[in-house]
Design an enzyme around this catalytic site. Structure first.
Site, PDB file in Angstrom:
ATOM      1  N   LEU A  28     -14.950  14.959   9.984  1.00 49.99           N
ATOM      2  CA  LEU A  28     -14.771  15.773   8.769  1.00 49.99           C
ATOM      3  C   LEU A  28     -13.291  15.875   8.414  1.00 49.99           C
ATOM      4  O   LEU A  28     -12.863  16.829   7.780  1.00 49.99           O
ATOM      5  CB  LEU A  28     -15.355  17.179   8.983  1.00 49.99           C
ATOM      6  CG  LEU A  28     -16.880  17.306   8.932  1.00 49.99           C
ATOM      7  CD1 LEU A  28     -17.291  18.747   9.206  1.00 49.99           C
ATOM      8  CD2 LEU A  28     -17.452  16.841   7.588  1.00 49.99           C
TER       9      LEU A  28
ATOM     10  N   ASP B 242     -14.493 -16.586  26.892  1.00 48.76           N
ATOM     11  CA  ASP B 242     -14.092 -16.682  25.486  1.00 48.76           C
ATOM     12  C   ASP B 242     -13.676 -18.132  25.224  1.00 48.76           C
ATOM     13  O   ASP B 242     -13.154 -18.799  26.139  1.00 48.76           O
ATOM     14  CB  ASP B 242     -12.914 -15.738  25.194  1.00 48.76           C
ATOM     15  CG  ASP B 242     -12.822 -15.407  23.703  1.00 48.76           C
ATOM     16  OD1 ASP B 242     -13.010 -14.234  23.342  1.00 48.76           O
ATOM     17  OD2 ASP B 242     -12.600 -16.344  22.905  1.00 48.76           O
TER      18      ASP B 242
ATOM     19  N   CYS C  15     -15.708  -1.972  11.510  1.00 50.73           N
ATOM     20  CA  CYS C  15     -17.127  -1.619  11.627  1.00 50.73           C
ATOM     21  C   CYS C  15     -17.735  -0.909  10.430  1.00 50.73           C
ATOM     22  O   CYS C  15     -18.712  -1.389   9.852  1.00 50.73           O
ATOM     23  CB  CYS C  15     -17.330  -0.799  12.897  1.00 50.73           C
ATOM     24  SG  CYS C  15     -16.951  -1.756  14.351  1.00 50.73           S
TER      25      CYS C  15
ATOM     26  N   GLU D 234     -12.271   2.276  18.360  1.00 50.87           N
ATOM     27  CA  GLU D 234     -11.014   1.619  18.760  1.00 50.87           C
ATOM     28  C   GLU D 234      -9.993   2.693  19.110  1.00 50.87           C
ATOM     29  O   GLU D 234      -9.895   3.722  18.454  1.00 50.87           O
ATOM     30  CB  GLU D 234     -10.507   0.712  17.640  1.00 50.87           C
ATOM     31  CG  GLU D 234     -11.343  -0.546  17.514  1.00 50.87           C
ATOM     32  CD  GLU D 234     -10.786  -1.516  16.478  1.00 50.87           C
ATOM     33  OE1 GLU D 234      -9.561  -1.487  16.246  1.00 50.87           O
ATOM     34  OE2 GLU D 234     -11.580  -2.263  15.899  1.00 50.87           O
TER      35      GLU D 234
HETATM   36  C1  UDX Z   1     -16.505   3.113  14.581  1.00 55.98           C
HETATM   37  C2  UDX Z   1     -17.564   4.003  15.226  1.00 55.98           C
HETATM   38  O1  UDX Z   1     -17.017   5.306  15.404  1.00 55.98           O
HETATM   39  C3  UDX Z   1     -17.946   3.423  16.581  1.00 55.98           C
HETATM   40  O2  UDX Z   1     -18.973   4.209  17.133  1.00 55.98           O
HETATM   41  C4  UDX Z   1     -18.454   1.994  16.364  1.00 55.98           C
HETATM   42  O3  UDX Z   1     -18.842   1.420  17.583  1.00 55.98           O
HETATM   43  C5  UDX Z   1     -17.372   1.165  15.723  1.00 55.98           C
HETATM   44  O4  UDX Z   1     -16.988   1.751  14.485  1.00 55.98           O
HETATM   45  P1  UDX Z   1     -13.919   2.693  14.706  1.00 55.98           P
HETATM   46  O5  UDX Z   1     -14.175   1.846  13.506  1.00 55.98           O
HETATM   47  O6  UDX Z   1     -13.100   2.138  15.820  1.00 55.98           O
HETATM   48  O7  UDX Z   1     -15.355   3.146  15.369  1.00 55.98           O
HETATM   49  O8  UDX Z   1     -13.147   3.977  14.219  1.00 55.98           O
HETATM   50  P2  UDX Z   1     -13.538   5.490  13.907  1.00 55.98           P
HETATM   51  O9  UDX Z   1     -12.731   6.331  14.789  1.00 55.98           O
HETATM   52  O10 UDX Z   1     -15.001   5.671  13.868  1.00 55.98           O
HETATM   53  O11 UDX Z   1     -12.971   5.653  12.396  1.00 55.98           O
HETATM   54  C6  UDX Z   1     -13.520   4.826  11.407  1.00 55.98           C
HETATM   55  C7  UDX Z   1     -12.760   5.086  10.102  1.00 55.98           C
HETATM   56  O12 UDX Z   1     -13.056   6.403   9.615  1.00 55.98           O
HETATM   57  C8  UDX Z   1     -11.228   5.007  10.261  1.00 55.98           C
HETATM   58  O13 UDX Z   1     -10.683   4.389   9.113  1.00 55.98           O
HETATM   59  C9  UDX Z   1     -10.808   6.475  10.317  1.00 55.98           C
HETATM   60  O14 UDX Z   1      -9.498   6.679   9.835  1.00 55.98           O
HETATM   61  C10 UDX Z   1     -11.843   7.117   9.390  1.00 55.98           C
HETATM   62  N1  UDX Z   1     -12.086   8.522   9.701  1.00 55.98           N
HETATM   63  C11 UDX Z   1     -12.695   8.845  10.866  1.00 55.98           C
HETATM   64  C12 UDX Z   1     -11.709   9.484   8.779  1.00 55.98           C
HETATM   65  O15 UDX Z   1     -11.150   9.176   7.730  1.00 55.98           O
HETATM   66  N2  UDX Z   1     -11.959  10.800   9.062  1.00 55.98           N
HETATM   67  C13 UDX Z   1     -12.572  11.180  10.224  1.00 55.98           C
HETATM   68  O16 UDX Z   1     -12.758  12.383  10.423  1.00 55.98           O
HETATM   69  C14 UDX Z   1     -12.945  10.175  11.158  1.00 55.98           C
END
Ligand code: UDX
Length: 436
Positions: A250, A30, A260, A152
């Site tokens: 859901l 890095d 992401c 994450e």
């Molecule tokens: C996401 C993808 O899941 C992962 O595969 C990719 O590599 C990176 O982006 P991340 O952004 O870390 O991962 O979080 P994730 O757990 O997917 O949740 C994303 C967002 O959706 C969060 O704000 C979370 O609060 C929201 N979420 C997720 C909901 O509101 N309801 C759900 O049921 C699931």
């Protein structure tokens, strides 16, 4: 096999540590010298449960090293992973400058039998452009694309137990080498998808956009539930039992955030638009999710009888989701700023004690636990579904607050839990329960 990983962010660091856990010799690079110095001391800069333990174990075993000098990592590397950030530009497209800077830097030292693997999320066609970029520099090495699907807060587990490994390759040599890199997963019968670069690149964007759309869909159903008296948690349960739908993603809430979904949905839309292809579903997902923050403010306002002036609002959880310290595009930022603009006094407690959050809300009061945060509160707002918020002693909370109003934007509680503790309860996709 020697592996180099360029970029030690959420993806690069977890990938490098897990490759070392597989038994490979890994050097993570890095250009942030202080981050590298901390990593050399075993200090993990991100909130990723379990990462510190396997980082220390593999560092002590001599399989995992950290350096800010790219040459040290590249000259002996058989496989070079690029895992630097591809943030959104103001027009919504992906900023690839970090990717090309990393490739430019490493090209001076690369051994000509190495394989370059792009792990950063890049627009479709980028891997092919990188191949050409290297050929123009007289470097003809194999290039591959290997997207990550790391959530994450669950990244180590997601790396070690993925649903699939997608590998965009151009040669049998790359296929064999990358199969060997991920062979430890093969024993868990994890499916490998070997395909071309473009298919692998689009599979990543399509997966994230679909998940973002699924979350947005359930949030829109939650709005409908509030008007027709249905219960969104039970609708989600009933839907999810259909194997074609599946129960994950859901959970209705304040809308998606993070580094992401927002970035990948806008990059996919931008990429398609440039090809003259309209993606109305992705566009509506982005619009619907952006509107949701204001909807949540409206919900809080309405539960507080449209008067926030001088009101003490206790906010529990500000990171974009539980088990992270990441504030990138967290719904809490817009929601809290709106509450303050309407005269509320907001106090925050977040179990991650996120430094990013402290910088964003540097003028607000912070507590060290949920209960103190609720002292004299006119309303308690749960914004993030940390597990420690799932078993709060609501009777104790009721003794602390000025008025027993719980606004649960993650539907952590059931109506009966809250009523029994004497709270008025406002949640997502379920009828408001005043203190009838
Ligand atoms: C996401 C993808 O899941 C992962 O595969 C990719 O590599 C990176 O982006 P991340 O952004 O870390 O991962 O979080 P994730 O757990 O997917 O949740 C994303 C967002 O959706 C969060 O704000 C979370 O609060 C929201 N979420 C997720 C909901 O509101 N309801 C759900 O049921 C699931």
């Amino acid at each position: 096999m020697n592996i180099a990983v360029i970029g030690t962010g959420y993806v690069g660091l977890v990938s490098g540590v897990c490759f070392a856990e597989f038994g490979f010799n890994v050097v993570c690079v890095d250009n942030d010298v202080s981050k590298i110095l901390n990593l050399q001391k075993g200090l993990v800069p991100i909130y990723e449960p379990g990462l510190d333990k396997i980082l220390s174990k593999n560092s002590e075993a001599g399989r995992l090293k950290f350096t800010s000098k790219i040459a040290e990592a590249i000259v002996t590397a058989d496989i070079i992973f690029i895992a630097v950030g591809t943030p959104s530009k103001s027009d919504g497209s992906a900023d690839l400058s970090y990717v090309y800077n990393a490739i430019e830097e490493m090209s001076a030292y690369v051994n000509h039998n190495a394989i370059l693997v792009i792990k950063s999320t890049v627009p479709v066609g980028t891997t092919r452009k990188i191949k050409q970029f290297l050929i123009n520099k007289g470097i003809n090495i194999d290039v591959a694309f290997n997207p990550e699907f790391l959530k994450e807060g669950a990244a180590v587990d997601d790396f070690m137990h993925p649903d699939r490994v997608i590998l965009g390759i151009e040669s049998k040599k790359a296929q064999k080498a990358l199969f060997n890199v991920y062979r430890p997963l093969y024993v868990f019968n994890i499916p490998f998808v070997f395909t071309d670069w473009e298919t692998a690149e689009l599979s990543k964007y399509a997966s994230n956009a679909f998940l973002a759309m699924k979350v947005t869909f359930i949030n829109e159903m939650a709005d409908l539930c509030e008007s027709c008296g249905a219960d969104i948690n039970e609708v989600a349960l009933a839907m999810g039992l259909d194997k074609r739908i599946g129960s994950k993603f859901l959970q209705a809430g304040p809308g998606y955030g993070g580094s992401c979904f927002p970035k990948d949905t806008s990059a996919l839309n931008d990429f398609a638009d440039k090809l003259g292809v309209q993606l109305p579903l992705v566009q509506e997902t982005i619009k619907s999710n952006n509107k949701r923050r204001k909807k949540m403010v409206e919900k809080i306002l309405s539960a507080c009888n449209y008067d926030l002036k001088g009101k003490n609002i206790s906010v529990l959880g500000v990171t974009f989701k539980a088990n992270t310290d990441d504030m990138r595009d967290s719904p809490s930022v817009e929601i809290i700023n709106e509450l303050i603009s309407r005269g509320a006094y907001v106090r925050i407690y977040d179990p991650s004690f996120s430094k990013q959050a402290k910088e964003i809300f540097d003028n607000l009061e912070w507590s060290n636990n949920a209960y103190d945060n609720c002292n004299n509160a006119d309303a308690v707002v749960i914004l993030t579904d940390w597990s420690e918020f799932r078993a709060l002693n609501l009777h104790e909370l009721n003794k602390r607050v000025k008025s027993p109003l719980l606004i649960d934007l993650r539907n952590i509680y059931t109506l009966s839990d809250v009523k029994e503790a004497g709270f008025s309860y406002c949640s997502v996709g379920r009828a408001f329960r005043g203190n009838e």
